[in-house]
Design an enzyme around this catalytic site. Structure first.
Site, PDB file in Angstrom:
ATOM      1  N   CYS A   1      94.982 -74.387  98.975  1.00  0.00           N
ATOM      2  CA  CYS A   1      94.840 -75.670  98.687  1.00  0.00           C
ATOM      3  C   CYS A   1      93.854 -75.999  97.704  1.00  0.00           C
ATOM      4  O   CYS A   1      94.507 -76.800  96.738  1.00  0.00           O
ATOM      5  CB  CYS A   1      93.953 -76.462  99.815  1.00  0.00           C
ATOM      6  SG  CYS A   1      92.596 -75.713 100.302  1.00  0.00           S
TER       7      CYS A   1
ATOM      8  N   THR B   1      85.692 -67.740  95.861  1.00  0.00           N
ATOM      9  CA  THR B   1      86.976 -68.198  96.232  1.00  0.00           C
ATOM     10  C   THR B   1      87.992 -67.777  94.731  1.00  0.00           C
ATOM     11  O   THR B   1      87.515 -67.484  93.812  1.00  0.00           O
ATOM     12  CB  THR B   1      87.086 -69.550  95.791  1.00  0.00           C
ATOM     13  OG1 THR B   1      88.438 -70.358  95.834  1.00  0.00           O
ATOM     14  CG2 THR B   1      86.623 -70.263  94.396  1.00  0.00           C
TER      15      THR B   1
END
Length: 440
Positions: free
Chosen positions: A256, A315
């Site tokens: 996302c 991330t």
């Protein structure tokens, strides 16, 4: 013949006539009707000797009259064989050539493996966009519980349509969806339900080898809803045209955060050039985190209570941009902060530009892209917004013009919001539709 013989002969004739009495009485016996005896014939010459003969048998009854012949059929004068046939009508004009035969388009059907946050929202988006979902597999959720989980959602609200289960199926707005509880993807009977496109939402089968189990059981294509270590990665609006249906059966829709960052980075790089950059995502907590402190051997910070803390985390979203925009490979990296909000996250991209530009020029370039080639994927706002204002927003990235800042014409900080659940699920469905369109 003597007179005596003549008299006897006459008597015999009279007797025969009496036997054939002309009166209408039905009795066969001699009737009392008076007998009229004819006078004896005049004898000019002696009649020949007549021998006495037995009375002749009564004549047979006359045959019944034949039935009248049927009237001749009424034949039109032009139907007689003797009449000349009418002239043939002129031939009709030739029909127009038939349209070229087209192969009927196969309907896009979707199967979902994993009925968690993304799996349920993918089903919602499919229902909104008229895409038929034929099956849902989750080994831990039976059909009755699927109804409850799909109908009620604390973040996105109650589903507005009708949801029930019947005969082991999940029924959504009268659409019957098969349900399975298979632990191994090879056991899911995708081939028996039309070889659908499968959305792999478990977060477990990420590699090509692992996701190939769906292909073995009959899936036509597989879209993984997470970054994959080896599957081709696509971000709608950025690199979907690189998809090759002839060689790619398993693909990744990236994360996302990559779906938020990549469209913005594409616009900035194409207009001004990105020399290098750092990204930070302020990200809502997810199901992998703990509600209270608990064990997390690989990520000690990640084991702390999600509702109580701002948790720094790693991330790969920024590095993944280099996979979908090869020119940016090695130029971007980043980190995350997990914060106590249930949904909606925000990206902070700080980068150095190759081509000097004012902040207003940058915002105008993003605004033009949002109205043009990236419409529906990238949005633009100048409102004084906060995170909950984007809950349920279907865009991948919403550029916040009022939140960014520039140090100078070559060094800027850009801010973009995203619904990390619903916006991402919309891109999953868009990728499914795009892949299907490339097969026609």
């Amino acid at each position: 013949m003597s007179r005596r013989d003549v008299v006897l002969t006459n008597v015999t004739v009279v007797q025969l006539r009496r036997d054939r009495c002309p009166c209408p009485c039905p009795c066969p016996c001699p009737c009392p009707c008076p007998v009229i005896r004819p006078p004896p014939p005049k004898l000019e010459d002696p009649p020949p000797t007549v021998e006495e003969q037995p009375p002749p048998p009564p004549p047979p009854p006359p045959p019944p009259p034949p039935p009248p012949p049927p009237p001749p059929p009424q034949i039109e004068p032009d139907k007689f064989e003797e009449a000349p046939p009418p002239p043939p009508p002129p031939p009709p004009p030739p029909p127009p050539p038939p349209p070229p035969l087209q192969k009927p388009a196969r309907e896009l059907t979707v199967g979902i493996n994993g009925f968690g946050r993304i799996g349920r929202l993918v089903l919602r988006v499919c229902m909104e966009k008229g895409i038929r979902v034929v099956a849902v597999n989750d080994p831990f959720i039976d059909p009755e519980y699927m109804v409850y989980m799909f109908k009620y959602d604390s973040t996105h609200g109650r589903y507005k349509g009708n949801v029930e289960h019947k005969n082991g199926q999940l029924v959504v707005d009268n659409l019957e969806i098969n349900t399975y509880q298979c632990k191994d993807p090879k056991e899911i009977p995708w081939s028996s339900i039309g070889n659908p496109y499968v959305v792999e939402c478990t977060g477990v089968y990420l590699s090509i080898e692992a996701a190939s189990a769906h292909i073995s059981s009959g899936a036509r294509r597989v879209v993984v809803t997470a970054p994959s270590p080896d599957a081709p990665m696509f971000v709608m609006g950025v690199n979907e045209k690189d998809y090759n249906p002839g060689s790619m059966t398993i693909v990744s829709n990236a994360s996302c955060t990559t779906n938020c960052l990549a469209p913005l980075a594409k616009v900035i790089h194409e207009n001004f050039g990105i020399v290098e950059g750092l990204m930070t995502t302020v990200h809502s907590y997810t199901a992998t985190q703990k509600t209270v402190d608990g064990p997390s051997k690989k990520d000690w910070r990640g084991g702390r209570g999600a509702h109580q803390n701002i948790i720094p985390s790693s991330t790969g979203a920024a590095k993944a941009v280099g996979k979908v925009i090869p020119e940016l490979k090695g130029k971007l990296t980043g980190m995350a902060f997990r914060v106590p909000t249930p949904n909606v996250s925000v990206v902070d991209l700080t980068c150095r530009l190759a081509k000097p530009a004012s902040y207003s020029a940058i915002t105008e370039a993003v605004k033009a892209a949002a109205k043009g080639p990236l419409a529906g994927i990238l949005a633009y706002t100048e409102d004084q917004v906060v995170s909950t204002d984007f809950n349920g927003n279907p865009h991948s990235s919403i550029f916040d013009a009022k939140a960014g800042i520039a140090l100078n014409d070559n060094f800027v900080k850009l801010v973009a919001w995203y619904d990390n659940e619903y916006g991402y699920s919309n891109r999953v469905v868009d990728l499914l539709r795009y892949m299907f369109s490339r097969e026609k």
